[in-house]
Design an enzyme around this catalytic site. Structure first.
Site, short mmCIF file in Angstrom:
data_model
loop_
_atom_site.label_atom_id
_atom_site.label_comp_id
_atom_site.label_asym_id
_atom_site.label_seq_id
_atom_site.Cartn_x
_atom_site.Cartn_y
_atom_site.Cartn_z
N CYS A 1 -11.59 10.03 7.60
CA CYS A 1 -10.24 9.67 7.19
C CYS A 1 -9.49 10.61 8.01
O CYS A 1 -9.45 11.79 8.00
CB CYS A 1 -10.00 9.76 5.78
SG CYS A 1 -8.49 9.58 5.17
N CYS B 1 -3.47 15.42 2.51
CA CYS B 1 -4.20 15.54 1.52
C CYS B 1 -5.17 16.87 1.49
O CYS B 1 -5.42 17.47 2.80
CB CYS B 1 -5.30 14.24 1.68
SG CYS B 1 -6.43 13.84 0.62
N CYS C 1 0.87 -1.07 0.06
CA CYS C 1 0.04 -0.09 0.00
C CYS C 1 0.83 1.29 -0.03
O CYS C 1 1.59 1.37 1.07
CB CYS C 1 -0.91 0.06 1.31
SG CYS C 1 -2.02 1.43 1.29
N1 SAH Z 1 -7.30 9.24 -1.74
C1 SAH Z 1 -7.73 8.11 -2.17
C2 SAH Z 1 -6.82 7.07 -1.73
C3 SAH Z 1 -6.34 6.80 -0.29
S1 SAH Z 1 -7.44 6.44 1.06
C4 SAH Z 1 -8.93 7.78 -1.81
O1 SAH Z 1 -9.77 8.25 -1.08
O2 SAH Z 1 -9.50 6.81 -2.30
C5 SAH Z 1 -7.75 4.56 0.70
C6 SAH Z 1 -8.98 4.11 1.19
O3 SAH Z 1 -9.02 4.13 2.70
C7 SAH Z 1 -10.01 4.94 0.62
O4 SAH Z 1 -11.12 3.99 0.15
C8 SAH Z 1 -10.46 5.53 2.00
O5 SAH Z 1 -11.95 6.19 1.81
C9 SAH Z 1 -10.36 4.63 3.13
N2 SAH Z 1 -10.21 5.23 4.42
C10 SAH Z 1 -9.82 6.32 4.76
N3 SAH Z 1 -9.78 6.39 6.25
C11 SAH Z 1 -10.37 5.32 6.49
C12 SAH Z 1 -10.71 4.86 7.90
N4 SAH Z 1 -10.64 5.48 8.99
N5 SAH Z 1 -11.19 3.75 7.99
C13 SAH Z 1 -11.58 2.88 6.91
N6 SAH Z 1 -11.14 3.22 5.54
C14 SAH Z 1 -10.81 4.26 5.43
FE1 SF4 Z 2 -7.92 12.04 1.21
FE2 SF4 Z 2 -8.46 10.45 2.87
FE3 SF4 Z 2 -10.45 11.44 1.24
FE4 SF4 Z 2 -8.56 9.81 0.32
S1 SF4 Z 2 -10.05 9.09 2.05
S2 SF4 Z 2 -9.27 11.70 -0.34
S3 SF4 Z 2 -6.79 10.15 1.40
S4 SF4 Z 2 -9.31 12.62 2.89
#
Ligand code: SAH
Ligand code: SF4
Length: 407
Positions: A148, A141, A134
């Protein structure tokens, strides 16, 4: 080290002004850019293609991190390259290995321009028959998805394509995925095979907001004479930067994952605020026309399970309806709480019920099994050391990156 101590004892105006020479990084350059770089050290045009191929071989197949190891390149040229170019790996600040084999590295990349050094996390998840790395695309971001943790951190900067690729090089080295130095020429994979078979751009950051670097890096990952990862085993995850979705498909051919998380605009506006700019209908339109889409190359829709927020049976049915006609699989992600987060993870019972509805609707719906929870190696949990210490004391965290049925 010793020199450093001497300097401290000197008066400020007596200190020699040492300015580290900015060397050009070679890792992450396209073949073309690599050829151009070689002109700087006087490689004649006729030889550039051949020299670039040699460098490519040493950097990506052999995995060397010193010019001295590039045995078929003359000492003279190696010295010149050393003086001008950089192929150093990031500093490994920490390596944590979970009971379940998940590994997490905290890597420190040098400052760029006026900025400070940045710390980036990369996670390796071993599973039956495959291993997934990963990878992060940004530090912080610009988006602010409410569930997130990265979303609470301001964007510090984009990672360069070299920094994205370096995450893979470090992991390959640490996992023994490069051949031994004495391996005969031609044998490019270690005897036991490689640990990392899949790459997901699911670390920190929104990859499509760092488009050029991410594209260049993914093309290098997929280069058959280099890192040689199959495009079908490289997945880019996006929160839904609609204008770049088709383009990244056309320019790289990698697999697509969409962070959907809600089936109604009202709720998605809240959870994934980029939805206000690119609402669900536009997002799904872009998905329908994703280049190369077929039943063998389906889009993954990620759906984080938030108790009482998006986990009802109506939501599950809505999801099936919404994705009708799109070759898709749905990845249900148990929410990873973090200190200060406003959500709870749905109960396992609810997640399973939700998964059943989605399954009956005709979609594979793997639930991500919790991995590496003892080392906090989970989605939305990638963060700096100091923050991590605070978290370690405050709670135990779970989940991430389970199986899907591809690769
Ligand atoms: N910014 C991109 C990729 C990084 S996040 C995106 O948003 O797709 C990778 C994955 O982890 C995304 O599906 C995001 O929604 C998820 N994710 C982020 N925070 C999380 C959390 N606290 N618990 C579970 N999944 C989470
Ligand atoms: Fe950014 Fe987190 Fe949203 Fe992915 S899930 S776009 S890393 S804020």
């Amino acid at each position: 080290m010793v020199h450093h101590l001497n300097l401290v004892d000197m008066k400020a105006d007596e200190r020699p002004k040492i300015k580290p020479r900015e060397k050009h990084g070679l890792i992450g350059l396209s073949r073309e850019a690599l050829k151009d770089a070689l002109s700087v050290v006087g490689v004649p045009e006729k030889q550039r293609k051949m020299r670039a191929s040699q460098l490519w071989h040493w950097l990506y197949i052999r995995g060397v991190s010193s010019f001295d190891d590039m045995l078929n390149i003359s000492k003279d040229l190696r010295e010149k390259m050393k003086a001008h170019f950089d192929i150093a790996r990031p500093e490994i600040i920490s390596e944590q290995i979970s009971k379940d084999g998940t590994r997490k590295w905290l890597l420190r990349f040098p400052s760029r321009g006026a900025g400070k050094p940045v710390d980036v996390e990369t996670v390796y998840i071993p599973e039956e028959g495959r291993g997934t790395l990963c990878v992060s695309s940004q530090v912080g971001c610009t988006l602010t998805c409410t569930f997130c943790h990265t979303g609470t951190q301001k964007l510090v900067r984009n990672l360069t394509s070299g920094e994205i690729i370096s995450q893979i090089l470090v992991a390959r080295e640490k996992l023994g995925d490069f051949p031994e130095m004495d391996t005969p020429q031609g044998a490019i994979v270690p005897k036991e095979g490689r640990s990392i078979s899949n790459i997901v751009m699911m670390g920190m950051g929104e990859p499509l907001y760092n488009y050029d670097n991410v594209r260049d890096a993914m093309l290098i990952m997929a280069d058959g004479e280099g890192l040689s990862l199959s495009k079908r085993r490289i997945t880019l995850s996006t929160s839904g930067v609609v204008p770049e979705i088709t383009r990244i498909g056309e320019e790289t051919g990698v697999m697509l994952a969409i962070s959907l998380h809600a089936v109604r605009n009202e709720l998605r506006d809240e959870l994934v605020p980029i939805n206000k700019k690119y609402p669900i209908s536009e997002l799904l339109e872009a998905c329908r026309s994703y280049p190369g889409l077929s039943n063998a190359r389906r889009i993954t829709f990620e759906y984080v399970m938030l108790k009482g927020v998006n986990d009802s049976l109506d939501d599950a049915k809505g999801l099936v309806k919404l994705l009708k006609g799109i070759p898709a699989k749905i990845n249900l992600i148990p929410f990873n709480p973090w200190p200060g987060s406003q959500y709870e993870c749905s109960s396992w019972e609810q997640i399973e019920t939700f998964a059943d509805v989605v399954n009956h609707g005709g979609y594979a719906s793997p639930i991500r099994t919790p991995r590496g929870s003892d080392i906090l190696a989970a989605c939305g949990q990638l963060k700096s050391e100091s923050e991590r210490l605070a978290i370690r004391e405050s709670m135990a965290l779970e989940a991430m990156m389970g199986r899907d049925d591809e690769g």
